[in-house]
Every structure is written in structure tokens, then in C-alpha cells.
Write a protein that holds these residues in place. Structure first.
Motif, short mmCIF file in Angstrom:
data_model
loop_
_atom_site.label_atom_id
_atom_site.label_comp_id
_atom_site.label_asym_id
_atom_site.label_seq_id
_atom_site.Cartn_x
_atom_site.Cartn_y
_atom_site.Cartn_z
N CYS A 22 0.97 -1.38 0.28
CA CYS A 22 0.15 -0.30 0.40
C CYS A 22 0.52 1.39 0.40
N ALA A 23 0.53 1.42 -1.33
CA ALA A 23 1.39 3.83 -1.06
C ALA A 23 0.57 4.13 -1.47
N ALA A 24 1.27 5.15 -1.25
CA ALA A 24 0.23 7.53 -0.77
C ALA A 24 1.03 7.79 -2.02
N SER A 25 -0.07 7.90 -2.42
CA SER A 25 0.49 8.78 -4.18
C SER A 25 1.45 9.98 -3.73
N GLY A 26 2.67 10.82 -3.75
CA GLY A 26 2.88 11.96 -3.60
C GLY A 26 2.99 11.88 -1.99
N ARG A 27 3.62 11.30 -1.25
CA ARG A 27 3.19 10.91 -0.14
C ARG A 27 4.01 10.43 0.89
N THR A 28 4.78 10.13 2.32
CA THR A 28 4.43 9.26 3.20
C THR A 28 3.95 8.44 3.52
N LEU A 29 3.38 7.49 4.83
CA LEU A 29 2.30 7.35 5.40
C LEU A 29 3.39 7.54 6.76
#
Length: 125
Positions: A22-29
Motif C-alpha cells: 500500500c502506497a500513498a500517492s505523492g507522500r509517505t505514510l
């Protein structure tokens, strides 16, 4: 709002393994609580696993405990769900969800404000 993207789903035989990401577009988690949920055809969405905002605490549904592992990468960019010893009952669309604060319980979908579109996991017998 955080745009989440899941990847890593697919078809696997019973007993096999898959690793979802799972990745967040344009930012980190970084400092986000992240949960994995799944929904099988004709069934309600159910909680699978979650990791706390700090990453120090993990939670699992009884049905996956000992088989699945949720983890963050060191750069806090992605949250993975390693799934081992897969069973046909694990077949579902898997969704990741994120929150910057747990207003409710980690196992409730309503505690998360951002959701991905899901990735299909199919386990054949």
C-alpha cells in the motif's frame, strides 16, 4: 486527503504466499495508521490487519493471525501485508486504508478516512 494505491494481488494456489503493498500517492505514510481490509463476493467487508501511527503496534484478525504480517518499510513509504499459508477462504478484494488519527477502533472501517481501490487476491484449492 491521501490517495492510496494497492498492488501485489494475484492468483495463487492454497498454501502459497503473496505480498501486498500500500502506497500513498505523492507522500509517505509516516505517522499514519494503516489498515488492511478485505471483501469477498456476497460478504461484508472485514478487518484483516492494522499498524499503529507509530508503527510500533500491530493488530490482526483471528482468522489471519500467525499467517499474515503487516509492516512498514524503513522509509515509511509503503505498508506491506505479507500473506503466507493462503487458503481459499482468503480470496477477496483487499483494500488498504489510512488515518492520521484513530478516532475509533483500529478494526472498524469507519476509523479510516482514506481508502485505496483494492487489489484482487484469489486462492485456488
Amino acid at each position: 486527503q491521501v490517495q492510496l494505491v494497492e498492488s501485489g494481488g494475484g492468483l495463487v494456489q492454497a498454501g502459497g504466499s503473496l505480498r501486498l503493498s500500500c502506497a500513498a500517492s505523492g507522500r509517505t505514510l509516516y505517522r499514519y495508521g494503516v489498515g488492511w481490509f478485505r471483501q469477498a463476493p456476497g460478504k461484508e467487508r472485514e478487518f484483516v490487519a492494522a499498524v499503529s501511527l507509530s508503527g510500533g503496534i500491530t493488530y490482526y484478525a483471528d482468522s489471519v493471525k500467525g499467517r499474515f504480517t503487516i509492516s512498514r518499510d524503513n522509509a515509511q513509504i509503503t505498508v506491506a501485508l505479507q500473506m503466507n499459508s493462503l487458503k481459499p477462504d482468503d480470496t477477496a478484494v483487499y483494500y488498504c486504508a489510512a488515518t492520521d488519527h484513530y478516532a475509533g477502533s483500529y478494526y472498524l472501517g469507519s476509523s479510516y478516512g482514506d481508502w485505496g481501490r483494492g487489489t484482487q487476491v484469489t486462492v485456488s484449492s
